[in-house]
Design a protein around this motif. Structure first.
Motif, PDB file in Angstrom:
ATOM      1  N   ASP A  38       0.857  -1.183   0.000  1.00 26.43           N
ATOM      2  CA  ASP A  38       0.000   0.000   0.000  1.00 26.43           C
ATOM      3  C   ASP A  38       0.896   1.237   0.000  1.00 26.43           C
ATOM      4  N   VAL A  39       0.297   2.388  -0.224  1.00 25.41           N
ATOM      5  CA  VAL A  39       1.027   3.638  -0.009  1.00 25.41           C
ATOM      6  C   VAL A  39       1.133   3.854   1.501  1.00 25.41           C
ATOM      7  N   CYS A  40       1.994   4.759   1.917  1.00 31.86           N
ATOM      8  CA  CYS A  40       2.064   5.148   3.337  1.00 31.86           C
ATOM      9  C   CYS A  40       2.410   3.977   4.252  1.00 31.86           C
ATOM     10  N   SER A 415     -13.388   2.756   1.246  1.00 28.68           N
ATOM     11  CA  SER A 415     -11.920   2.750   1.367  1.00 28.68           C
ATOM     12  C   SER A 415     -11.299   1.627   0.540  1.00 28.68           C
ATOM     13  N   ILE A 416     -12.066   0.584   0.292  1.00 31.91           N
ATOM     14  CA  ILE A 416     -11.558  -0.545  -0.500  1.00 31.91           C
ATOM     15  C   ILE A 416     -11.774  -0.302  -1.996  1.00 31.91           C
ATOM     16  N   ARG A 417     -12.947   0.265  -2.343  1.00 31.18           N
ATOM     17  CA  ARG A 417     -13.291   0.421  -3.764  1.00 31.18           C
ATOM     18  C   ARG A 417     -12.641   1.621  -4.435  1.00 31.18           C
ATOM     19  N   LEU A 420      -6.640   3.183  -5.807  1.00 31.73           N
ATOM     20  CA  LEU A 420      -5.595   2.781  -4.863  1.00 31.73           C
ATOM     21  C   LEU A 420      -6.211   2.376  -3.521  1.00 31.73           C
ATOM     22  N   GLY A 421      -7.297   1.614  -3.598  1.00 32.28           N
ATOM     23  CA  GLY A 421      -8.036   1.261  -2.385  1.00 32.28           C
ATOM     24  C   GLY A 421      -7.265   0.338  -1.456  1.00 32.28           C
ATOM     25  N   ALA A 422      -7.795   0.232  -0.234  1.00 35.02           N
ATOM     26  CA  ALA A 422      -7.143  -0.588   0.782  1.00 35.02           C
ATOM     27  C   ALA A 422      -7.230  -2.063   0.400  1.00 35.02           C
ATOM     28  N   VAL A 423      -6.149  -2.813   0.684  1.00 34.63           N
ATOM     29  CA  VAL A 423      -6.166  -4.255   0.445  1.00 34.63           C
ATOM     30  C   VAL A 423      -5.892  -5.035   1.726  1.00 34.63           C
ATOM     31  N   SER A 424      -5.613  -4.323   2.811  1.00 36.52           N
ATOM     32  CA  SER A 424      -5.265  -4.991   4.062  1.00 36.52           C
ATOM     33  C   SER A 424      -6.005  -4.315   5.214  1.00 36.52           C
ATOM     34  N   LEU A 425      -5.942  -4.983   6.368  1.00 33.96           N
ATOM     35  CA  LEU A 425      -6.584  -4.431   7.563  1.00 33.96           C
ATOM     36  C   LEU A 425      -5.978  -3.059   7.914  1.00 33.96           C
ATOM     37  N   ASP A 426      -4.649  -2.959   7.844  1.00 31.95           N
ATOM     38  CA  ASP A 426      -4.001  -1.679   8.142  1.00 31.95           C
ATOM     39  C   ASP A 426      -4.369  -0.620   7.103  1.00 31.95           C
ATOM     40  N   GLY A 427      -4.549  -1.048   5.849  1.00 34.07           N
ATOM     41  CA  GLY A 427      -4.947  -0.109   4.797  1.00 34.07           C
ATOM     42  C   GLY A 427      -6.311   0.488   5.073  1.00 34.07           C
TER      43      GLY A 427
END
Lengths: 481, 418
Positions: A38-40, A415-417, A420-427
């Motif tokens: 992910d970014v960040c 946040s997922i869709r 560059l959406g989240a792919v993990s719990l932290d994301g």
């Protein structure tokens, strides 16, 4: 060939993402390569979340210039990208009469750097602003232009904005080698190989490794760990400004500040770390944070600590930011040694680095660039009528998943869709705050895992905390029966 | 919307309070607001038995215990809303949100707080080390195993000997995991003796008292933890470190009553319990707002939660029905004396007792062959010998109505060593 780009940026932290966003103004093909999922994920995710006023750095240094310019740019950037940002002001508190002159020196340095509106406050004036300040306070440097920002949203929003303007991102792709080829570079990652005319090295703690692949003049970065403690939102208002001790040779010291979300953060330490990727908190570090913070404020409610974390600063031996085309490798640009005030400086770093690259490649501005980006819709920050309408049309915005931070299923899905959406719990956590509250995901993490699994089409046992092999569960129960 | 009594939380406390209030006065309109998708609260994931010995004289599983109460709701006309999160509480109104109604208000005669508790997370324990996947609170792991049907790990170390941790040591073992150690910082267990025997001893799982976890290793997933013995100040003793290979660390290091709503409403909180200060009727410092179950103080047995919550439910019903409720101002304060961390209730209003009053408390340490003393204005009234008193088990004394009526201003509950 679709693996060919004008520019490859290595690293999707605040520096890489700021540069990507600025370059997305131009007509060019840009790829950001990130080693994590992910970014960040590096220094950008674990820091104080501050926008410094700019009185710390030595006049004339890049740190000083970028700090001042970054601070100036932050208001507009935060507004364009929907980033929580508050100019709450900072206080550098002197608690030792014999060091009073140090406050005057900081003031003078601030003036030299171009900081506006600073004042030196008396003990009683400080006390009035901050009732919980130490009784030993003698005076303080007040800088109203300092502020607090959400470091996650800052990083994510700049990357999203770059993405919406055509910049491509690849993740889980550590760079293995960089070779010079005719008219550019061949950048090999663990997954694929890319060619480009220009490389921008924004690899954080690994920026020396990346630089040293192409240059004879070596860089050396020391990962310097900072340990932090985060206090529950129930302590909101304990301090109202960013409270620094007087700086010493070892750094800016242990600060106490509210965060934009109403938590209170204390830290960081400054301890040289063995690893560039692993930042283990130590009991000594945590003890130092507690000891240091209690020197400036009294009665800190340490029972309200909800988490501790550690981040790594990328400290280059020269001590200043390195932002230039590498002398013996034309077309390769360093953005290295970006330690504090890197978060503050990132809008200026983006502007400056993109300027260097645009000149190099004689890039032309696009006519259809869109610099505006919206955060995840937060129903509880909407006016009542808008919220009612949102929940009526999208019932998932009425289903609370994270109790502690009041985060709905709708926000998690968004946040997922989103790009560059989240792919993990932290994301998901960094984009929505689900799991960032006082129970630290105890209640919501199984439910967020289910939503990630459903939305991304992976099975629950493939959901990770932060990519790689950080899987949360190991298959079904009774699997082996 | 309007209800006579709004109950926040549909776990064991909320269910027992609702049922008792409805039985006390069937004309009352009672509404339970539950944030989860079903009633029953944490009982739903407690699939082991041992519930209900006091209440039903049988050993039930958690879901069975909850079902005994849920089954009564339709006949008693008790309403409930699921997936509904309460955002704000006042004595005569509750604000909540769900997918169907959006944000809405319920005007009400009384409120009963039954929000339960949460587990203390890793961050609140200041455990050094990395932050890989594989660190769970015991309750989160229990949900993953018992509700979702997934294994949180295969080789497990447990920090803390709270009851959920002990229960999960057994559950993980039964599911095929290897539980390598349970470490407890204190020199005594925080859980029930019967759980030590049935969940650890019966499975040969070692319990290391006066031990803690001093490091967590593994970048992405836990690869090992380092444990060490601690001295009497809970500081690790150098030279006693031992690294244990594992993929999972479960935490069972205490429960925290969920009183964010209570605090926001301005309800006075007891710093020892982190729950509201209540009187004999389980009424908080705000008139018309009652509290019971684990939001009030953390219980060891659900049977006690049910009993206490029934009293809270009846009190709320009386409050709604009687304008003179609580008007008698003759108040006796109950103080926690030597060895006693807190008492529930903290006050007794003589005018509102129609029976004996049960005072529950927990000790601050382990006491062997000692006495529970109750002093009325400094004078010893009760003196009862106890073989063992531990912080992990809740204690109680029952104060007789006739004795209370003779008491003046202050009652102290204390533990004296022989």
């Amino acid at each position: 060939m679709n693996n060919s780009y004008d520019i490859v940026i290595i690293g999707a932290g605040v520096s890489g993402s700021a540069i990507a966003r600025e370059l997305s103004r131009y007509d060019c093909k840009v790829l950001v390569i990130e080693k994590d999922e992910d970014v960040c994920c590096g220094s950008s995710k674990a820091n104080s979340g501050l926008v410094h006023a700019g009185y710390d750095a030595k006049p004339g240094t890049l740190k000083a210039k970028m700090n001042i310019r970054g601070n100036e740019l932050m208001t507009a950037l935060a507004s364009d990208l929907d980033i929580p940002f508050k100019r709450i002001g900072s206080l550098v508190v002197c608690t030792d009469e014999s060091r009073r002159s140090g406050i005057d020196e900081l003031y003078e340095r601030g003036i030299a750097n171009g900081v506006h509106d600073m004042q030196i406050l008396s003990a009683s004036e400080v006390k009035e602003l901050e009732p919980n300040i130490s009784d030993n306070a003698v005076c303080a440097l007040y800088a109203p232009t300092a502020g607090i920002i959400c470091p996650f949203r800052l990083n994510i929003a700049m990357a999203e904005c770059a993405c919406q303007n055509g910049v491509e991102f690849v993740f889980n792709s550590p760079v293995i080698s960089i070779d010079r080829i005719d008219e550019g570079f061949c950048v090999k990652t663990s997954a694929k190989t890319y060619t480009c005319s220009v490389v921008v090295n924004a690899a954080g703690c690994h920026a020396d490794d990346i630089h040293n692949m192409v240059s004879s003049r070596k860089l050396h970065i020391t990962p310097r760990r900072g340990d932090y403690l985060l206090l529950d939102r129930s302590c909101d208002g304990f301090v109202k400004h960013i409270i620094f001790p007087q700086p010493t040779d070892l750094g800016k010291g242990i600060l106490v500040t509210p965060t934009v979300h109403g938590n209170t953060i204390i830290g960081p330490t400054a301890i040289d770390n063995d690893s560039k990727d692993e930042a283990p908190a130590t009991s000594e570090g945590i003890a130092k944070v507690i000891e240091g913070s209690s020197r400036n404020v009294k009665g800190l409610p340490l029972k309200q600590v909800i988490t501790s974390f550690s981040g790594l600063r990328s400290h280059e031996d020269g001590g200043d930011f390195i932002m230039e085309e590498v002398f013996d490798c034309p077309g390769f640009f360093d953005c290295a040694g970006i330690e504090s005030p890197g978060l503050t400086a990132c809008p200026a770093i983006g502007e400056y680095m993109a300027g260097l690259v645009a000149d190099k490649l004689s890039l032309r501005l696009k006519s259809d660039w869109n610099g505006i980006c919206h955060d995840v819709v937060k129903p509880f920050e909407l006016p009542p009528e808008d919220r009612e309408k949102l929940i009526r049309e999208h019932p998932e915005y009425g289903r609370i998943i994270c109790r502690c931070e009041t985060i709905t299923e709708g926000e998690i899905i968004d946040s997922i869709r989103r790009p560059l959406g989240a792919v993990s719990l932290d994301g998901v956590k960094r984009r929505t705050r689900a799991g960032m509250g006082r129970c630290q995901g105890g209640f919501c993490s199984p439910r967020v895992m289910e939503i990630i699994s459903r939305e991304t089409g992976i099975s629950l046992d493939q959901v990770t905390k932060n990519g790689g092999s950080s899987k949360i569960v190991y298959g079904r129960t009774k699997d082996e029966i | 919307m309007r209800s006579d009594i709004v109950i926040i939380g549909g776990g064991p406390a909320g269910l027992a309070a609702a049922v008792a209030a409805a039985k006390y006065d069937p004309s009352l309109d009672i509404m339970i607001l539950e944030r989860d998708a079903e009633l029953g609260g944490i009982l739903n994931q407690c699939i082991h038995n041992g519930f209900g010995l006091h209440t039903f004289n049988e050993e039930l599983t958690g879901p069975e215990y909850a079902e005994r109460f849920e089954a009564q709701l339709p006949d008693l006309g008790i309403k409930f809303m699921l997936n509904t999160m309460v955002l704000d509480v006042a004595s005569s109104s509750v604000t909540a949100v769900n997918s169907d109604q959006g944000l809405f208000n319920i005007e009400c005669g009384a409120v009963i707080l039954c929000m339960g508790c949460r587990e203390r997370p890793r961050g609140a324990l200041n455990i050094p080390g990395l932050r890989p996947a594989g660190v769970f609170t015991a309750g989160t792991a229990q949900r993953l195993v018992n509700i979702e049907g997934y294994m949180p790990g295969k080789e497990v170390v447990i920090l803390g000997s709270g009851d959920i941790g002990l229960i999960m040591a057994r559950r993980m073992t039964l599911e095929g995991a290897k539980v390598k150690a349970v470490c407890e910082l204190m020199p005594y267990s925080g859980g029930l003796k019967r759980n030590i025997v049935q969940c650890l001893d019966d499975f040969g799982i070692p319990l290391f008292l006066s031990h803690t976890v001093i490091d967590i290793k593994g970048k992405e997933r836990v690869t090992s933890v380092v444990i060490a013995e601690v001295d009497s100040n809970s500081k690790p003793i150098p030279g006693t470190e031992e690294e244990i290979t594992c993929d999972t660390l479960l935490l069972s290091c205490g429960l925290i009553p969920e009183n964010e709503l209570s605090r926001a409403a301005g309800i006075k909180i007891n710093p020892s319990t982190n729950g509201p200060v209540v009187n004999e009727s389980f009424e908080t410092s705000i008139k018309g707002i009652f509290a019971c179950g684990n939001v009030l103080h953390v219980h060891d047995l659900v049977d006690y939660v049910s009993e206490e919550s029934a009293r809270a439910g009846i009190s709320a019903a009386k409050y709604v029905k009687s304008s003179s409720f609580g008007e008698d101002c003759s108040v006796i304060e109950i103080k926690a004396g030597t060895g006693v961390r807190y008492t529930v209730p903290s006050f007794i209003r003589l005018g509102e007792i129609d029976d004996n009053v049960t005072v529950r408390f927990r000790s601050g340490n382990v006491y062997k062959n000692s006495y529970v003393d109750v002093l009325f204005d400094g004078e010893q009234k009760y003196h009862r010998r106890k073989q063992i008193i531990t912080p992990g088990e809740m204690e109680q004394v029952i104060l007789k109505k006739e004795d209370l009526e003779k008491a003046a201003g202050e009652i102290t509950v204390a533990i004296t060593e022989s």
